[in-house]
Design a protein around this motif. Structure first.
Motif, mmCIF file in Angstrom:
data_model
loop_
_atom_site.group_PDB
_atom_site.id
_atom_site.type_symbol
_atom_site.label_atom_id
_atom_site.label_comp_id
_atom_site.label_asym_id
_atom_site.label_seq_id
_atom_site.Cartn_x
_atom_site.Cartn_y
_atom_site.Cartn_z
ATOM 1 N N SER A 1 -6.640 1.271 -3.862
ATOM 2 C CA SER A 1 -6.778 2.712 -3.657
ATOM 3 C C SER A 1 -5.494 3.372 -3.150
ATOM 4 C CB SER A 1 -7.921 2.990 -2.665
ATOM 5 O OG SER A 1 -9.154 2.563 -3.196
ATOM 6 N N ASP A 2 -4.715 2.643 -2.375
ATOM 7 C CA ASP A 2 -3.426 3.148 -1.898
ATOM 8 C C ASP A 2 -2.442 3.157 -3.064
ATOM 9 O OD1 ASP A 2 -1.002 3.706 -0.737
ATOM 10 O OD2 ASP A 2 -1.080 2.076 0.732
ATOM 11 N N GLU A 3 -1.937 4.328 -3.417
ATOM 12 C CA GLU A 3 -1.043 4.424 -4.577
ATOM 13 C C GLU A 3 0.279 3.711 -4.350
ATOM 14 O OE1 GLU A 3 0.999 8.798 -3.711
ATOM 15 O OE2 GLU A 3 -0.623 8.586 -5.185
ATOM 16 N N ASN A 4 0.563 3.313 -3.102
ATOM 17 C CA ASN A 4 1.789 2.571 -2.818
ATOM 18 C C ASN A 4 1.533 1.088 -2.565
ATOM 19 O OD1 ASN A 4 3.828 4.620 -3.011
ATOM 20 N ND2 ASN A 4 2.954 5.518 -1.159
ATOM 21 N N ALA A 5 0.341 0.626 -2.894
ATOM 22 C CA ALA A 5 0.138 -0.821 -2.888
ATOM 23 C C ALA A 5 1.089 -1.435 -3.918
ATOM 24 C CB ALA A 5 -1.314 -1.157 -3.222
ATOM 25 N N PRO A 6 1.654 -2.597 -3.638
ATOM 26 C CA PRO A 6 2.726 -3.120 -4.502
ATOM 27 C C PRO A 6 2.238 -3.633 -5.848
ATOM 28 C CG PRO A 6 2.184 -4.699 -2.788
ATOM 29 C CD PRO A 6 1.403 -3.458 -2.471
ATOM 30 N N MET A 7 3.164 -3.676 -6.802
ATOM 31 C CA MET A 7 2.910 -4.291 -8.105
ATOM 32 C C MET A 7 2.638 -5.782 -7.932
ATOM 33 S SD MET A 7 3.035 -2.515 -11.022
ATOM 34 C CE MET A 7 3.509 -3.758 -12.228
ATOM 35 N N THR A 8 1.648 -6.275 -8.648
ATOM 36 C CA THR A 8 1.404 -7.714 -8.728
ATOM 37 C C THR A 8 1.142 -8.044 -10.196
ATOM 38 O OG1 THR A 8 -1.017 -7.631 -8.515
ATOM 39 C CG2 THR A 8 0.274 -7.613 -6.471
ATOM 40 N N TRP A 9 1.000 -9.333 -10.492
ATOM 41 C CA TRP A 9 0.752 -9.737 -11.876
ATOM 42 C C TRP A 9 -0.547 -9.157 -12.406
ATOM 43 C CZ3 TRP A 9 -3.602 -12.380 -13.302
ATOM 44 C CH2 TRP A 9 -4.324 -13.053 -12.299
ATOM 45 N N ARG A 10 -1.491 -8.834 -11.527
ATOM 46 C CA ARG A 10 -2.774 -8.279 -11.974
ATOM 47 C C ARG A 10 -2.616 -6.874 -12.570
ATOM 48 N NH1 ARG A 10 -7.091 -11.330 -9.774
ATOM 49 N NH2 ARG A 10 -6.357 -12.849 -8.239
ATOM 50 N N GLU B 1 2.694 4.041 -11.626
ATOM 51 C CA GLU B 1 3.842 3.294 -11.117
ATOM 52 C C GLU B 1 3.554 2.828 -9.704
ATOM 53 O OE1 GLU B 1 7.282 5.794 -11.332
ATOM 54 O OE2 GLU B 1 7.735 5.209 -13.394
ATOM 55 N N ARG B 2 4.070 1.661 -9.370
ATOM 56 C CA ARG B 2 3.880 1.119 -8.029
ATOM 57 C C ARG B 2 5.167 0.439 -7.549
ATOM 58 N NH1 ARG B 2 -1.119 1.045 -5.908
ATOM 59 N NH2 ARG B 2 -2.879 1.584 -7.264
ATOM 60 N N PRO B 3 5.335 0.333 -6.224
ATOM 61 C CA PRO B 3 6.542 -0.305 -5.688
ATOM 62 C C PRO B 3 6.644 -1.760 -6.109
ATOM 63 C CG PRO B 3 5.378 0.929 -3.974
ATOM 64 C CD PRO B 3 4.475 0.882 -5.161
ATOM 65 N N GLY C 1 7.592 -5.091 -1.268
ATOM 66 C CA GLY C 1 6.640 -4.782 -0.214
ATOM 67 C C GLY C 1 5.986 -6.035 0.324
ATOM 68 N N ASP C 2 4.992 -5.846 1.165
ATOM 69 C CA ASP C 2 4.293 -6.961 1.786
ATOM 70 C C ASP C 2 2.907 -7.108 1.170
ATOM 71 O OD1 ASP C 2 6.380 -7.436 3.634
ATOM 72 O OD2 ASP C 2 5.643 -5.798 4.895
ATOM 73 N N LEU C 3 2.638 -8.278 0.588
ATOM 74 C CA LEU C 3 1.318 -8.549 0.036
ATOM 75 C C LEU C 3 0.357 -8.911 1.166
ATOM 76 C CD1 LEU C 3 2.128 -10.642 -3.167
ATOM 77 C CD2 LEU C 3 1.201 -8.323 -3.060
ATOM 78 N N GLY D 1 3.396 -1.532 -0.164
ATOM 79 C CA GLY D 1 4.632 -1.491 -0.919
ATOM 80 C C GLY D 1 5.697 -0.658 -0.230
ATOM 81 N N ASP D 2 6.930 -0.864 -0.641
ATOM 82 C CA ASP D 2 8.064 -0.076 -0.137
ATOM 83 C C ASP D 2 8.000 1.304 -0.785
ATOM 84 O OD1 ASP D 2 10.444 1.078 0.569
ATOM 85 O OD2 ASP D 2 11.689 -0.650 0.033
ATOM 86 N N ALA D 3 7.633 2.310 0.000
ATOM 87 C CA ALA D 3 7.434 3.658 -0.529
ATOM 88 C C ALA D 3 8.674 4.541 -0.398
ATOM 89 C CB ALA D 3 6.260 4.334 0.174
ATOM 90 N N GLY D 4 9.819 3.957 -0.052
ATOM 91 C CA GLY D 4 11.045 4.736 0.095
ATOM 92 C C GLY D 4 11.459 5.400 -1.213
ATOM 93 N N ALA D 5 12.142 6.525 -1.088
ATOM 94 C CA ALA D 5 12.522 7.302 -2.272
ATOM 95 C C ALA D 5 13.392 6.499 -3.232
ATOM 96 C CB ALA D 5 13.248 8.572 -1.838
#
Length: 397
Positions: A172-181, A224-226, A229-231, A238-242
């Motif tokens: 649900s968090d749009e800044n959750a990091p990219m994973t293989w899923r 798009e996702r970072p 970040g930290d799983l 995820g790293d949400a920096g610009a």
């Protein structure tokens, strides 16, 4: 000490599913009498340090950094595949051709073509006494197994409606990091295949009917996702920096479809409604199934996994559903565990999966669900994607 012949297991992958499967292989022979004695012989993973650390933690006897080495070893009888979907076909087919039994996580593959090749290989291997099974573990939840039994006993009458939801919120968090899923090339699909496949299998299995057609809608909410970040669990922060790099999400975030069933042994097929999403805030693992028949209804929610709700129209029709706490010795699997009322957890489904697999192999019988069963689920997934791509046009399975 056991006098049973050993069943020496080689497992590929050691993350979430690898940990669950490892626990199951260790636990099953300690609570159930099995015809073969599972042994955690070798664990395979590409990262040498990672696989060695996992082997120590999870109890495996040796390690390999190339899964192909497992097939060459004479001390491996079964290959357990706990890797992303894009690797399933190659590993499973090679293992079967090498004479190894196979347990493969769901969904079976990333395409119908891959699943068909796997099924062909499985059928050829079965003729040589080498067996395979797909890991739809929710079949082994005692409450769902009891629901299946009730349908088979005719207690629901003719089934009219099937409703299935699988609701999670870890993306649900749009800044959750990219994973293989979130990468279609690895996972095949998003919520549809990751969790929707469980609902499809469970619905067809409990109802005793197969889906013949669908009308579907797929949606991706966050494109798009970072990348960094930290799983944490399946998701994380995820790293949400610009200036932080972001990757493209290529799978669905939500899947919704209506379905028609073939009727199984009855004269008329049921209709169904399915929903799968990882964006349902507050729903952690709400794998739900409701079946309505002409005599009775049943309902299940994995967030209350030890309970099956049952309504019998012939028994006090104004009383509504009654809750069956599925922990009695006569309930599926429950008699091998704790005293009545003490409940089971997520991990027990995987233990029961091992029990059923080892029992079938020991008897020289085809385990269930077979690769052919899983192929049928794969065809439903493909029909859902096809329908969604054509503005929800009705798609035959």
């Amino acid at each position: 000490m056991t006098t049973a012949k050993p069943l020496r297991v080689g497992m590929v992958g050691y993350a979430f599913m690898g940990a669950a499967h490892s626990h199951a292989w260790r636990t099953a022979p300690r609570f159930f009498d099995l015809p073969l004695d599972p042994q955690l012989t070798a664990l395979s993973g590409r990262n040498d340090d990672g696989v060695r650390a996992a082997a120590r933690k999870l109890g495996w006897g040796s390690v390999e950094t190339d899964w192909r080495r497992l097939l060459e070893r004479d001390d491996i009888d079964l290959i357990d595949i706990c890797t992303p979907g894009n690797t399933h076909a190659e590993i499973a087919i090679a293992a079967l051709e090498a004479g190894k039994h196979v347990l493969c996580e769901k969904p079976l593959a990333n395409s119908v073509a891959e699943a068909e090749r796997m099924t062909d290989a499985a059928q050829a291997a079965a003729e040589r006494g080498v067996f395979s099974m797909c890991g739809f573990s929710y079949r082994r939840t005692p409450a769902l197994a009891l629901a299946k039994r009730m349908v088979e006993e005719g207690r629901l009458g003719t089934i009219r409606h099937v409703r299935a939801q699988y609701l999670q919120d870890w993306l649900s968090d749009e800044n959750a990091p990219m994973t293989w899923r979130l990468d279609k090339s690895k996972s095949g699909s998003g919520s549809l295949g990751d969790i929707g496949a469980h609902s499809i299998d469970a619905a067809q299995w409990v109802a005793g009917q197969q889906i013949t057609g669908v009308s579907a809608l797929l949606e991706t909410f966050v494109h798009e996702r970072p990348l960094a970040g930290d799983l944490v669990g399946l998701g994380g922060h995820g790293d949400a920096g610009a200036a932080a790099p972001r990757g493209t999400v290529t799978v669905d975030d939500a899947a919704i479809f209506s379905a028609r069933f073939d009727g199984g042994a009855t004269s008329a097929g049921a209709v169904g409604v399915f929903e799968a999403t990882r964006f349902a805030l507050g729903r952690k693992n709400a794998m739900r199934l409701e079946v309505n028949g002409t005599k009775a209804s049943l309902a299940f929610d994995f967030e209350e996994m030890n309970v099956l709700s049952f309504y019998d129209a012939a028994e006090a029709p104004d009383a509504g559903f009654r809750r069956i706490f599925v922990t009695e010795p006569e309930h599926p699997y429950a008699g091998n565990w704790w005293p009545t009322g003490h409940g089971l957890g997520y991990e027990h489904g995987f233990t029961h999966q091992v029990v059923d697999l080892v029992t079938a192999i020991g008897a020289g019988e085809q385990p269930s669900p077979s690769f052919a069963d899983a192929l049928q689920v794969q065809k439903v997934l493909a029909a859902v994607e096809g329908s969604a791509a054509e503005s929800s046009r009705w798609q035959k399975v």
